[in-house]
Design an enzyme around this catalytic site. Structure first.
Site, mmCIF file in Angstrom:
data_model
loop_
_atom_site.group_PDB
_atom_site.id
_atom_site.type_symbol
_atom_site.label_atom_id
_atom_site.label_comp_id
_atom_site.label_asym_id
_atom_site.label_seq_id
_atom_site.Cartn_x
_atom_site.Cartn_y
_atom_site.Cartn_z
ATOM 1 N N GLU A 138 -11.701 -1.240 1.091
ATOM 2 C CA GLU A 138 -10.383 -0.835 1.554
ATOM 3 C C GLU A 138 -9.915 0.494 0.967
ATOM 4 O OE1 GLU A 138 -8.474 -4.039 3.363
ATOM 5 O OE2 GLU A 138 -8.033 -4.853 1.375
ATOM 6 N N ASP A 187 0.833 -1.221 0.000
ATOM 7 C CA ASP A 187 0.000 0.000 0.000
ATOM 8 C C ASP A 187 0.863 1.265 0.000
ATOM 9 O OD1 ASP A 187 -1.767 -2.034 0.508
ATOM 10 O OD2 ASP A 187 -2.853 -0.975 2.071
HETATM 11 C C1 FRU Z 1 -4.806 -3.413 1.727
HETATM 12 C C2 FRU Z 1 -4.678 -3.624 3.221
HETATM 13 C C3 FRU Z 1 -5.035 -2.352 3.956
HETATM 14 C C4 FRU Z 1 -4.226 -2.457 5.203
HETATM 15 C C5 FRU Z 1 -2.968 -3.143 4.717
HETATM 16 C C6 FRU Z 1 -2.307 -4.038 5.716
HETATM 17 O O1 FRU Z 1 -3.774 -3.932 0.976
HETATM 18 O O2 FRU Z 1 -5.476 -4.681 3.641
HETATM 19 O O3 FRU Z 1 -6.419 -2.233 4.191
HETATM 20 O O4 FRU Z 1 -3.997 -1.208 5.758
HETATM 21 O O5 FRU Z 1 -3.329 -3.900 3.583
HETATM 22 O O6 FRU Z 1 -1.087 -4.532 5.245
#
Ligand code: FRU
Length: 428
Positions: free
Chosen positions: A273, A53
């Site tokens: 997300e 992310d």
């Molecule tokens: C999306 C996610 C986010 C979270 C992160 C954790 O890729 O699930 O929602 O913050 O990855 O690694």
């Protein structure tokens, strides 16, 4: 815009808008929504860590900041020799910078003293006075011996950028717990009927029409047992993703009050997300990422970027392209990218994401975890993927091309003609 109606009878504080099973049932791959296949980059710009992310330092008005000629981004990272499936357990936020929007350099971990056992996604604000705020998710309780999955939204203030002698982002940072789920509008961990509840991924937004200051986040809507939501179907009720929102009455980035969710997806999907907004042509485009495996039974979605549009921030969001699907992976590489983030550039909307699992056409992400470890390592990209170019008009979107891995154009940078433009010119 048409009126949307939410899964019926969700008690507590309902979102005004919802993603219905009927709309999500129309999800299908089309030429306009399938991204080109991604190949590994010739050289990995940041080989020492895996990156997933990612978010850019942005100004209050939502544009990408360019500070003394530098673009700045933040990513969740883990050592690149760690098995990819384990990365969420050790996630650390690192800062990267570039003076041409193509070549990026590692400025190292941002914090020494962040809250939580590990840090998950967020957003970053370059405020008018030159200070930097980072919003992130503190995952796990500090001090707990085992890994725990509680999530809190945290804001860190006190950051400063120094560019006189190279590039540096420094503190001292102060970390402030901003929000926890209230159990009424937003589900708490102990109320959850799902594998993992969500209360994470804060994203700063100043509404250009009203000047009001908001923080969006990923959450779940409480659906008590015995509720008549989804016709009383307890299994469907466990899929209760929402897009949460809090308001800062004073505009202070460290003071927030929870408000009712912007949109929810009860009976449709459990994880909405990294929600974020692109304001364009007087419309609010709400984007989020979701997974194939978090759709409720009876619905076939993909790992994809989904989007909705409304005339006001708290308006009646309608799904883009009827179903909500905006960008997904090709059928033969269904997990090649994830965690998409859209931002405006000239008259296009650009979308960055990370390069996830490639050369893997399995049915579920879970199957990856059963491959030999060397194969799990080999098939994980762990770097920023190509930037996708979107044409957005009203309730319709269309992929019109892609830029290279890690290419985040500088302000005013003219983009190369798309293939369609070249074909059109050739015919003219
Ligand atoms: C999306 C996610 C986010 C979270 C992160 C954790 O890729 O699930 O929602 O913050 O990855 O690694």
């Amino acid at each position: 815009m048409t009126e949307q109606s939410l899964g019926e009878g969700v008690p507590g504080h309902r979102a005004r808008a919802g993603w219905s099973r009927e709309q999500a049932g129309a999800i299908e791959r089309t030429d306009d929504t399938v991204a080109p296949i991604v190949y590994p980059p010739e050289d990995d710009q940041i080989p020492e860590v895996h990156i997933w992310d990612t978010w850019f330092l942005r100004n209050r008005d939502g544009t990408l900041a360019e500070v003394d000629g530098y673009r700045v981004c933040f990513s969740l990272t883990a050592p690149s020799d760690l098995l990819p499936g384990k990365r969420h357990d050790v996630a650390t936020i690192r800062c990267f910078y570039s003076d041409d929007g193509k070549n990026w350099h590692n400025a190292g971990p941002v914090f020494e003293d962040a809250l939580g056992q590990r840090q998950w996604a967020g957003s970053a604000l370059y405020d008018d006075d030159g200070s930097v705020y980072l919003f992130y998710t503190a995952a796990g309780e500090d001090g707990a011996e085992d890994l725990t999955y509680g999530q809190r939204i945290v804001g860190a203030g006190g950051g400063r950028l120094h560019t006189d002698d190279g590039f540096e982002l420094s503190g001292p940072w102060t970390h402030h717990e901003l929000l926890r789920p209230d159990g009424e509008r937003y589900e708490r961990e102990e109320q959850s009927r799902a594998m993992i509840y969500t209360f994470r991924d804060p994203w700063f937004f100043e509404d250009p029409e009203t000047g009001e200051t908001w923080l969006l986040f990923e959450a779940n809507s409480p659906v008590p047992e015995g509720s008549d939501a989804c016709g009383g179907d307890a299994e469907l009720q466990g899929f209760n993703g929402s897009v949460g929102i809090a308001r800062s009455p004073s505009g202070d980035p460290l003071e927030w009050e929870l408000e009712d969710p912007l949109l929810d997806a009860v009976g449709v999907n459990q994880e909405l997300e990294r929600p974020h907004i692109v304001y364009r042509d007087g419309l609010y485009y709400l984007f989020l990422s979701s997974h194939l495996h978090t759709f409720a039974p009876g619905l076939d979605g993909f790992d994809a970027l989904y989007g909705f549009v409304a005339e006001e921030l708290r308006g009646d969001y309608v799904p883009l392209n009827d179903s909500g699907l905006v960008v997904t992976n090709p059928e033969n590489a269904p997990f090649q990218s994830y965690s998409w983030m859209a931002f405006p550039h000239d008259d296009e909307v650009l979308v960055q994401s990370f390069f996830n699992y490639y050369e893997f056409a399995g049915e579920t992400l879970d199957e990856i975890a059963h491959l030999p470890e060397s194969e799990q390592m080999r098939r994980f990209g762990g770097t920023l993927g190509p930037t996708v170019r979107l044409d957005v008009e009203g309730t319709r979107t269309r992929i019109i091309g892609a830029l290279g891995h890690w290419h985040i154009p500088m302000a005013g940078e003219a983009l190369p003609p798309t293939d369609r433009e070249l074909i059109r010119r050739g015919r003219a």
